[in-house]
Design a protein around this motif. Sequence first.
Motif, PDB file in Angstrom:
ATOM      1  N   THR A  43      32.919  43.883 -58.817  1.00 27.22           N
ATOM      2  CA  THR A  43      34.077  43.089 -59.219  1.00 27.22           C
ATOM      3  C   THR A  43      33.827  42.368 -60.537  1.00 27.22           C
ATOM      4  OG1 THR A  43      34.696  42.774 -56.906  1.00 27.22           O
ATOM      5  CG2 THR A  43      35.631  41.242 -58.510  1.00 27.22           C
ATOM      6  N   SER A  44      32.635  41.818 -60.707  1.00 21.12           N
ATOM      7  CA  SER A  44      32.329  41.099 -61.953  1.00 21.12           C
ATOM      8  C   SER A  44      32.246  42.047 -63.133  1.00 21.12           C
ATOM      9  CB  SER A  44      31.022  40.320 -61.800  1.00 21.12           C
ATOM     10  OG  SER A  44      29.946  41.191 -61.481  1.00 21.12           O
ATOM     11  N   GLY A  45      31.661  43.220 -62.930  1.00 23.92           N
ATOM     12  CA  GLY A  45      31.574  44.199 -64.007  1.00 23.92           C
ATOM     13  C   GLY A  45      32.946  44.680 -64.436  1.00 23.92           C
ATOM     14  N   ALA A  46      33.810  44.942 -63.474  1.00 25.65           N
ATOM     15  CA  ALA A  46      35.175  45.367 -63.798  1.00 25.65           C
ATOM     16  C   ALA A  46      35.919  44.275 -64.556  1.00 25.65           C
ATOM     17  CB  ALA A  46      35.926  45.741 -62.528  1.00 25.65           C
ATOM     18  N   GLY A  47      35.698  43.020 -64.163  1.00 24.32           N
ATOM     19  CA  GLY A  47      36.361  41.914 -64.849  1.00 24.32           C
ATOM     20  C   GLY A  47      35.902  41.773 -66.285  1.00 24.32           C
ATOM     21  N   GLY A  48      34.589  41.901 -66.512  1.00 25.49           N
ATOM     22  CA  GLY A  48      34.073  41.816 -67.873  1.00 25.49           C
ATOM     23  C   GLY A  48      34.573  42.942 -68.752  1.00 25.49           C
ATOM     24  N   TYR A  49      34.593  44.144 -68.218  1.00 19.53           N
ATOM     25  CA  TYR A  49      35.092  45.307 -68.965  1.00 19.53           C
ATOM     26  C   TYR A  49      36.574  45.146 -69.284  1.00 19.53           C
ATOM     27  CZ  TYR A  49      35.637  50.305 -70.082  1.00 19.53           C
ATOM     28  OH  TYR A  49      35.891  51.499 -70.709  1.00 19.53           O
ATOM     29  N   ASP A  50      37.321  44.650 -68.327  1.00 23.17           N
ATOM     30  CA  ASP A  50      38.751  44.403 -68.522  1.00 23.17           C
ATOM     31  C   ASP A  50      38.966  43.417 -69.672  1.00 23.17           C
ATOM     32  OD1 ASP A  50      41.477  44.188 -68.261  1.00 23.17           O
ATOM     33  OD2 ASP A  50      41.444  43.330 -66.249  1.00 23.17           O
ATOM     34  N   GLY A  51      38.217  42.334 -69.682  1.00 29.13           N
ATOM     35  CA  GLY A  51      38.369  41.341 -70.745  1.00 29.13           C
ATOM     36  C   GLY A  51      38.032  41.891 -72.112  1.00 29.13           C
ATOM     37  N   LEU A  52      36.977  42.713 -72.195  1.00 29.66           N
ATOM     38  CA  LEU A  52      36.577  43.287 -73.477  1.00 29.66           C
ATOM     39  C   LEU A  52      37.642  44.239 -74.013  1.00 29.66           C
ATOM     40  CD1 LEU A  52      34.333  43.607 -75.604  1.00 29.66           C
ATOM     41  CD2 LEU A  52      33.392  45.451 -74.191  1.00 29.66           C
ATOM     42  N   LEU A  53      38.139  45.124 -73.156  1.00 32.97           N
ATOM     43  CA  LEU A  53      39.174  46.060 -73.595  1.00 32.97           C
ATOM     44  C   LEU A  53      40.468  45.335 -73.954  1.00 32.97           C
ATOM     45  CD1 LEU A  53      38.906  49.186 -71.252  1.00 32.97           C
ATOM     46  CD2 LEU A  53      38.133  48.956 -73.612  1.00 32.97           C
ATOM     47  N   ALA A  54      40.805  44.308 -73.191  1.00 29.26           N
ATOM     48  CA  ALA A  54      42.036  43.561 -73.452  1.00 29.26           C
ATOM     49  C   ALA A  54      41.971  42.868 -74.808  1.00 29.26           C
ATOM     50  CB  ALA A  54      42.275  42.540 -72.344  1.00 29.26           C
ATOM     51  N   LEU A  55      40.811  42.341 -75.162  1.00 28.96           N
ATOM     52  CA  LEU A  55      40.669  41.677 -76.452  1.00 28.96           C
ATOM     53  C   LEU A  55      40.897  42.665 -77.596  1.00 28.96           C
ATOM     54  CD1 LEU A  55      39.878  39.249 -78.200  1.00 28.96           C
ATOM     55  CD2 LEU A  55      37.477  39.941 -77.914  1.00 28.96           C
ATOM     56  N   GLY A  56      40.275  43.824 -77.515  1.00 30.94           N
ATOM     57  CA  GLY A  56      40.483  44.826 -78.553  1.00 30.94           C
ATOM     58  C   GLY A  56      41.927  45.279 -78.641  1.00 30.94           C
ATOM     59  N   ASP A  57      42.568  45.408 -77.481  1.00 27.39           N
ATOM     60  CA  ASP A  57      43.959  45.830 -77.436  1.00 27.39           C
ATOM     61  C   ASP A  57      44.872  44.817 -78.128  1.00 27.39           C
ATOM     62  OD1 ASP A  57      46.021  47.578 -76.635  1.00 27.39           O
ATOM     63  OD2 ASP A  57      46.428  46.382 -74.858  1.00 27.39           O
ATOM     64  N   GLN A  58      44.537  43.549 -78.015  1.00 27.36           N
ATOM     65  CA  GLN A  58      45.365  42.496 -78.604  1.00 27.36           C
ATOM     66  C   GLN A  58      45.199  42.386 -80.117  1.00 27.36           C
ATOM     67  OE1 GLN A  58      44.165  39.043 -76.390  1.00 27.36           O
ATOM     68  NE2 GLN A  58      45.063  39.790 -74.476  1.00 27.36           N
ATOM     69  N   VAL A  59      44.004  42.717 -80.624  1.00 29.04           N
ATOM     70  CA  VAL A  59      43.729  42.470 -82.050  1.00 29.04           C
ATOM     71  C   VAL A  59      43.755  43.724 -82.902  1.00 29.04           C
ATOM     72  CG1 VAL A  59      42.311  40.478 -81.412  1.00 29.04           C
ATOM     73  CG2 VAL A  59      41.196  42.674 -81.880  1.00 29.04           C
ATOM     74  N   GLU A  60      43.788  44.919 -82.301  1.00 31.55           N
ATOM     75  CA  GLU A  60      43.609  46.134 -83.102  1.00 31.55           C
ATOM     76  C   GLU A  60      44.641  46.282 -84.220  1.00 31.55           C
ATOM     77  OE1 GLU A  60      45.717  48.852 -83.118  1.00 31.55           O
ATOM     78  OE2 GLU A  60      47.018  48.467 -81.398  1.00 31.55           O
ATOM     79  N   ALA A  61      45.847  45.804 -84.007  1.00 33.41           N
ATOM     80  CA  ALA A  61      46.895  45.950 -85.019  1.00 33.41           C
ATOM     81  C   ALA A  61      46.673  45.040 -86.216  1.00 33.41           C
ATOM     82  CB  ALA A  61      48.261  45.673 -84.407  1.00 33.41           C
ATOM     83  N   TYR A  62      45.827  44.024 -86.060  1.00 31.22           N
ATOM     84  CA  TYR A  62      45.671  43.019 -87.104  1.00 31.22           C
ATOM     85  C   TYR A  62      44.342  43.114 -87.860  1.00 31.22           C
ATOM     86  CZ  TYR A  62      49.367  41.177 -84.160  1.00 31.22           C
ATOM     87  OH  TYR A  62      50.513  41.043 -83.420  1.00 31.22           O
ATOM     88  N   VAL A  63      43.441  43.960 -87.405  1.00 30.01           N
ATOM     89  CA  VAL A  63      42.130  44.064 -88.052  1.00 30.01           C
ATOM     90  C   VAL A  63      42.264  44.936 -89.303  1.00 30.01           C
ATOM     91  CG1 VAL A  63      39.740  44.793 -87.788  1.00 30.01           C
ATOM     92  CG2 VAL A  63      40.962  43.801 -85.841  1.00 30.01           C
ATOM     93  N   PRO A  64      41.865  44.437 -90.477  1.00 28.72           N
ATOM     94  CA  PRO A  64      41.978  45.229 -91.712  1.00 28.72           C
ATOM     95  C   PRO A  64      41.130  46.497 -91.655  1.00 28.72           C
ATOM     96  CG  PRO A  64      41.580  42.911 -92.205  1.00 28.72           C
ATOM     97  CD  PRO A  64      41.358  43.078 -90.727  1.00 28.72           C
ATOM     98  N   ALA A  65      41.606  47.531 -92.314  1.00 28.35           N
ATOM     99  CA  ALA A  65      40.891  48.798 -92.329  1.00 28.35           C
ATOM    100  C   ALA A  65      39.497  48.658 -92.925  1.00 28.35           C
ATOM    101  CB  ALA A  65      41.694  49.835 -93.111  1.00 28.35           C
ATOM    102  N   LEU A  66      39.339  47.737 -93.889  1.00 25.85           N
ATOM    103  CA  LEU A  66      38.047  47.565 -94.556  1.00 25.85           C
ATOM    104  C   LEU A  66      36.953  47.086 -93.616  1.00 25.85           C
ATOM    105  CD1 LEU A  66      39.110  45.976 -97.978  1.00 25.85           C
ATOM    106  CD2 LEU A  66      38.279  48.310 -97.557  1.00 25.85           C
ATOM    107  N   VAL A  67      37.337  46.484 -92.508  1.00 21.85           N
ATOM    108  CA  VAL A  67      36.334  46.005 -91.553  1.00 21.85           C
ATOM    109  C   VAL A  67      36.449  46.744 -90.211  1.00 21.85           C
ATOM    110  CG1 VAL A  67      36.038  43.737 -92.587  1.00 21.85           C
ATOM    111  CG2 VAL A  67      37.846  44.075 -90.893  1.00 21.85           C
TER     112      VAL A  67
END
Length: 247
Positions: A43-67
């Motif tokens: 349960t803890s591993g699934a929760g951590g993985y969920d949080g990591l993927l969710a963060l990337g999903d929220q920011v991917e549209a805003y991260v500049p191509a240069l980085v």
Amino acid sequence: MSARDRLLALLTEEPADVTGPWLDLVRGRPGSRGRIQDAWESTSGAGGYDGLLALGDQVEAYVPALVGGGNLRAFYRVDDRLGLVGGETVLDLACGPGTLTRRLARAVGRDGLVIGVDLSEPMLTRAARSTAFAQVDFVRADAMDLPFHDAAVDAVSCSLCLHLVPDLVTTLTEITRVLRPAGAAAFAVPAHAPGPLRPFTEMFARWGQARLFGPGDLAGALRDLGWSGVSERSLGGIRVVDASAPV
């Protein structure tokens, strides 16, 4: 017809219980697939993985191509890589907490069907709870023994799965079988770090009992099975491979 009814029609066996948030087609608990997979089974591993993927999903549209924004978008936007236009039946293999499943659901629309498959019960529980789309359903299944009829799906998304399967060729053969001829697949696999950093990633792979992919490893395995249009690019620690199933 509901997503559950459509899913049941694609299965090679009937689950014992068809009333839960996901169907279980794994008999008992498989033996350990390594330390990383064991973490995803918790349960803890699934929760951590969920949080990591969710963060990337929220920011991917805003991260500049240069980085690295372009690389991040390539990982998350599997619907674009698959060329979905609506109405398709898509298998999201190793769906985890459903992050990419939800993107695929929006792409196929209400006329389509997205089937999220994972081996981890905590992952599936999270995915079913957070994916309120009428065109989505979930199955607990082994990637090396997919419980679907031949040519059952139009496209496959398979992100961060193949490094954990005991037999890569068996898994790819199963994906080939359930995907319709010339159907599209979008893969993402963890990669070895380049140059002097490679010993560290090799050490991590040994500790986690997982496979890391070098340049051409997955692309070559797909070509050996008759896949066409195989393309590969590196996203730093991830290799993205897109291909079409044999005709």
